[in-house]
Design a protein around this motif. Sequence first.
Motif, PDB file in Angstrom:
ATOM      1  N   LEU A   1      21.890 -21.106  -3.085  1.00  0.00           N
ATOM      2  CA  LEU A   1      22.213 -22.424  -2.521  1.00  0.00           C
ATOM      3  C   LEU A   1      20.921 -23.185  -2.231  1.00  0.00           C
ATOM      4  CD1 LEU A   1      25.128 -21.455  -0.104  1.00  0.00           C
ATOM      5  CD2 LEU A   1      25.296 -22.575  -2.334  1.00  0.00           C
ATOM      6  N   SER A   2      20.005 -23.129  -3.160  1.00  0.00           N
ATOM      7  CA  SER A   2      18.727 -23.821  -2.992  1.00  0.00           C
ATOM      8  C   SER A   2      18.888 -25.325  -3.186  1.00  0.00           C
ATOM      9  CB  SER A   2      17.718 -23.276  -4.011  1.00  0.00           C
ATOM     10  OG  SER A   2      16.501 -23.967  -3.939  1.00  0.00           O
ATOM     11  N   SER A   3      18.147 -26.087  -2.364  1.00  0.00           N
ATOM     12  CA  SER A   3      18.054 -27.555  -2.523  1.00  0.00           C
ATOM     13  C   SER A   3      19.420 -28.235  -2.447  1.00  0.00           C
ATOM     14  CB  SER A   3      17.371 -27.907  -3.846  1.00  0.00           C
ATOM     15  OG  SER A   3      16.108 -27.302  -3.954  1.00  0.00           O
ATOM     16  N   LYS A   4      20.245 -27.835  -1.490  1.00  0.00           N
ATOM     17  CA  LYS A   4      21.560 -28.441  -1.299  1.00  0.00           C
ATOM     18  C   LYS A   4      21.604 -29.365  -0.087  1.00  0.00           C
ATOM     19  CE  LYS A   4      23.431 -26.095  -4.700  1.00  0.00           C
ATOM     20  NZ  LYS A   4      23.841 -26.746  -5.952  1.00  0.00           N
ATOM     21  N   GLY A   5      20.495 -29.487   0.634  1.00  0.00           N
ATOM     22  CA  GLY A   5      20.496 -30.321   1.839  1.00  0.00           C
ATOM     23  C   GLY A   5      21.289 -29.725   2.974  1.00  0.00           C
ATOM     24  N   LEU A   6      21.436 -28.414   2.998  1.00  0.00           N
ATOM     25  CA  LEU A   6      22.274 -27.751   3.999  1.00  0.00           C
ATOM     26  C   LEU A   6      21.641 -27.852   5.384  1.00  0.00           C
ATOM     27  CD1 LEU A   6      23.253 -24.526   2.027  1.00  0.00           C
ATOM     28  CD2 LEU A   6      24.448 -26.730   2.118  1.00  0.00           C
ATOM     29  N   ARG A   7      22.481 -28.113   6.364  1.00  0.00           N
ATOM     30  CA  ARG A   7      22.038 -28.240   7.754  1.00  0.00           C
ATOM     31  C   ARG A   7      23.051 -27.542   8.651  1.00  0.00           C
ATOM     32  NH1 ARG A   7      18.912 -32.473  10.057  1.00  0.00           N
ATOM     33  NH2 ARG A   7      19.225 -33.672   8.132  1.00  0.00           N
ATOM     34  N   LEU A   8      22.550 -26.780   9.619  1.00  0.00           N
ATOM     35  CA  LEU A   8      23.428 -26.050  10.524  1.00  0.00           C
ATOM     36  C   LEU A   8      23.913 -26.930  11.668  1.00  0.00           C
ATOM     37  CD1 LEU A   8      21.544 -22.665  10.791  1.00  0.00           C
ATOM     38  CD2 LEU A   8      23.789 -23.007   9.800  1.00  0.00           C
ATOM     39  N   LYS A   9      25.070 -26.588  12.205  1.00  0.00           N
ATOM     40  CA  LYS A   9      25.537 -27.218  13.433  1.00  0.00           C
ATOM     41  C   LYS A   9      24.811 -26.576  14.603  1.00  0.00           C
ATOM     42  CE  LYS A   9      30.224 -28.067  11.676  1.00  0.00           C
ATOM     43  NZ  LYS A   9      31.654 -27.718  11.823  1.00  0.00           N
TER      44      LYS A   9
ATOM     45  N   SER B   1      26.824 -28.533   9.028  1.00  0.00           N
ATOM     46  CA  SER B   1      27.206 -29.887   9.436  1.00  0.00           C
ATOM     47  C   SER B   1      27.231 -30.835   8.249  1.00  0.00           C
ATOM     48  CB  SER B   1      26.243 -30.408  10.512  1.00  0.00           C
ATOM     49  OG  SER B   1      24.922 -30.488  10.000  1.00  0.00           O
ATOM     50  N   SER B   2      26.398 -30.579   7.248  1.00  0.00           N
ATOM     51  CA  SER B   2      26.365 -31.413   6.051  1.00  0.00           C
ATOM     52  C   SER B   2      25.474 -30.742   5.023  1.00  0.00           C
ATOM     53  CB  SER B   2      25.822 -32.808   6.372  1.00  0.00           C
ATOM     54  OG  SER B   2      24.464 -32.703   6.807  1.00  0.00           O
ATOM     55  N   PRO B   3      25.668 -30.981   3.735  1.00  0.00           N
ATOM     56  CA  PRO B   3      26.891 -31.576   3.172  1.00  0.00           C
ATOM     57  C   PRO B   3      27.921 -30.477   2.934  1.00  0.00           C
ATOM     58  CG  PRO B   3      25.303 -31.227   1.431  1.00  0.00           C
ATOM     59  CD  PRO B   3      24.654 -30.731   2.701  1.00  0.00           C
ATOM     60  N   SER B   4      29.118 -30.846   2.519  1.00  0.00           N
ATOM     61  CA  SER B   4      30.152 -29.852   2.264  1.00  0.00           C
ATOM     62  C   SER B   4      29.921 -29.218   0.894  1.00  0.00           C
ATOM     63  CB  SER B   4      31.541 -30.506   2.308  1.00  0.00           C
ATOM     64  OG  SER B   4      31.618 -31.547   1.332  1.00  0.00           O
TER      65      SER B   4
ATOM     66  N   ASN C   1      12.433 -24.513   4.977  1.00  0.00           N
ATOM     67  CA  ASN C   1      13.492 -24.872   5.909  1.00  0.00           C
ATOM     68  C   ASN C   1      12.842 -25.171   7.259  1.00  0.00           C
ATOM     69  OD1 ASN C   1      16.428 -24.582   4.856  1.00  0.00           O
ATOM     70  ND2 ASN C   1      15.368 -22.835   3.938  1.00  0.00           N
ATOM     71  N   HIS C   2      13.620 -25.062   8.339  1.00  0.00           N
ATOM     72  CA  HIS C   2      13.088 -25.328   9.678  1.00  0.00           C
ATOM     73  C   HIS C   2      13.292 -24.140  10.613  1.00  0.00           C
ATOM     74  CE1 HIS C   2      12.447 -29.385   8.406  1.00  0.00           C
ATOM     75  NE2 HIS C   2      13.731 -29.669   8.301  1.00  0.00           N
TER      76      HIS C   2
ATOM     77  N   SER D   1      16.565 -21.551  -0.027  1.00  0.00           N
ATOM     78  CA  SER D   1      15.312 -22.317   0.046  1.00  0.00           C
ATOM     79  C   SER D   1      15.545 -23.816  -0.104  1.00  0.00           C
ATOM     80  CB  SER D   1      14.354 -21.830  -1.046  1.00  0.00           C
ATOM     81  OG  SER D   1      14.914 -22.010  -2.329  1.00  0.00           O
ATOM     82  N   PHE D   2      14.574 -24.564   0.411  1.00  0.00           N
ATOM     83  CA  PHE D   2      14.556 -26.027   0.286  1.00  0.00           C
ATOM     84  C   PHE D   2      15.836 -26.663   0.832  1.00  0.00           C
ATOM     85  CE2 PHE D   2      11.536 -24.534  -2.837  1.00  0.00           C
ATOM     86  CZ  PHE D   2      10.443 -25.361  -2.603  1.00  0.00           C
ATOM     87  N   ASN D   3      16.157 -26.294   2.079  1.00  0.00           N
ATOM     88  CA  ASN D   3      17.263 -26.917   2.797  1.00  0.00           C
ATOM     89  C   ASN D   3      16.759 -27.391   4.157  1.00  0.00           C
ATOM     90  OD1 ASN D   3      19.883 -26.739   1.226  1.00  0.00           O
ATOM     91  ND2 ASN D   3      19.173 -24.618   1.035  1.00  0.00           N
TER      92      ASN D   3
END
Length: 723
Positions: A83-91, A53-56, A136-137, A110-112
């Motif tokens: 792809l560590s520490s990119k602020g990635l979030r799933l839909k 969902s974010s970020p691209s 992560n969560h 890690s760290f998303n």
Amino acid sequence: MYQKRRNMLAALPHHPIAQYFLLILLASILSTYVHACSSSESTSLLSFALTLSSPSLNWTRMDCCQWEGITCDVAGRVTHLHLSSKGLRLKGDQAGFFLSLGRLEVLDLSFNLLSGELPGSLSPSNNIRIVDLSSNHFHGAIPSSFFQQAKNLTRFYVMNNSFSNYIPSPICDQSSSLIRLLDFSYNKFGGNLSRGLGNCSKLEVFRAGYNNLSGSLPEDIYDATVLEEIAIPANSFYGGISNRIVNLTNLTILDLYFNHFSGMLPIDIGKLSKLKVLLLHSNNLKGSLPPSLLNCTNLMELNLGFNLLKGDISAFNFSRLGQLRKLDFVSNRLTGILPISLYSCKSLRAIRLSLNNLEGQLQPEIVSLKYLSFLSLSGNRLTNITGAMNILKGCRNLTVLILSTTFIGEEMPDGHHMADFDGFQNLRILALHGCGLAGQIPIWFSKLKKLEILDMGHNRITGSIPTWLGTLPMLFSINLRSNLISGEIPKELCTLPMLVSEQIAAQVDHGYLELPFFASQPVPDASILQYNSLSYYPPSIFLDNNSISGNIPTEIGYLQLLHTLDLSANQVSGNIPDQISNLRNLETLDLSVNHLSGEIPPSMTSLNFLSSFNVSYNNLEGEIPKGTQLQGLNVSAFEGNPKLCGSPLLNLCQSFNGTDSDSDSDSDDDDKNDGNQILGLHISVVLGFTIGLVGVYGSLLLIKTWRDAYFKFLNNVQDRLKC
């Protein structure tokens, strides 16, 4: 293709330099061609990107091997996904995004902010070596099937998530397993730790701290002889620590603190000669220190605090632990004098022997510990505080000195005994709490320019608060409670730079302490808190239970960074200054048991963080300010002020207040007029009610359509109340 390359080479110029540069250019073109990733893997990666969902991600080039976080092999197949520490979030709440990358070796997400449960297979690749999903969560169980499929796995990190259920088992179902590191820390795993770790013949690091694990340690863990680190703190493990642990001769870190381990320390623990860190504090261990512990000559940190250990510590020859940097035996049952052999450990930076039964005096040899920065000897039976302070001022790097509840009943080490004072120039914490020391606050305290916390509570300090206390540039916490201090609160105390200026406070780097220190919250029956850094310690002033008199200075409003102010049980008089509402960070304010008068300032409604407030047993009057958290406090916070009114007190304020009359006759006339007005009001209310009642119900009786509509309305109201 081969013929095409021959033709290209044949067409090259014959000049050597030109040939060299053209060959480099051609090699670059061919390399790009070779590394181009396959369309199937490119599609798979783009499918993953669509689940975010974010970020691209910056995945716009034609060749996915050139995308951010992607590494390919020479055949153009994806091997590393970083792809560590990119602020990635799933839909939504899905985690079935692990890719169909057949040659993937490293998966680092890690760290998303990724969430959901893990699928049965994290990767179809048998080549997967490293998986890092930490911070992560993710939640749910970790499928054990993954470990059975990932034959080449060496490192598995899932720390700092919300995984639950059991730690998967078996992880290593064959002795040929390649796993070297497992980190399950900071999750919600429960139950027992299952057998099977003994099959992990190459396992070097096992971490599962801060979970809900219980039971005893599985016996086969002692068969994993390659282990270098076992870290399972903050769980509910119980039982003894088996002497079989000495089979793990490669151990360098053994971290079992905050559990329920009992029994004695392994008698042959000295066979762990490579041990550098031994953390067994906060358990139920008993008995004496095993002599073999002295064979652990590589120990750098030894923490056995908060146990039930006993014995004469002075008989323990610490000189053999020459690498020791931190020693913590707090809260045991150790006896004897302070061991002189300890001063042979020249690398020592922190010593805590508090809350034992030690006695005697501090010896001058402690000055030889050039790196000593943390010393806590509280709760023992030491003597000669003046001699101790004269010695300790020679410890130039000392930053934390805690000598509370010892040196009982002695005289305050004042300037006469502290001749030519030039020590403690790096001291940040000084605690002499509960010693019953007599005398005034020593003048040499004024030279402690780096002092941040001063705790002199529960002594027999006399005289007034010195004005120079307000000039200490780093001081932000003062505890002088329960002494014999008199005089007024000096205005200079309200100009402490660390409590006045946000700019100054923000520039201070508190850093971390060699050992945490413990302090209780400023409320009754509070738990003990642990502080690893002064950054988290609340700015506070405790002057309660003394004989301080005079008014609260209006300059109190300068202390805008103050969190706690306690002036209770003194002889303070006058009004509560309106400027106290400037303390916008104030959380606790106690002014009880004084001689304060006047009203509670209405401006106190602006103290949004105030959670504890007490003005009981004063001479306050008027209405308690409305619309604030004050109405939610217990009545006891305001009792003992007969002229106070308003919520939460039962003493309601009068709505109409008559003015003072000049004569008794005017007063009588006013009373008669008030009585006539009240009587007229009662008659009007009764008459109006009667007419309205007759009008409404008379109409309902005479007009059927009104009556039907009225009862339909009541039915609708009744239905809404059930929803």
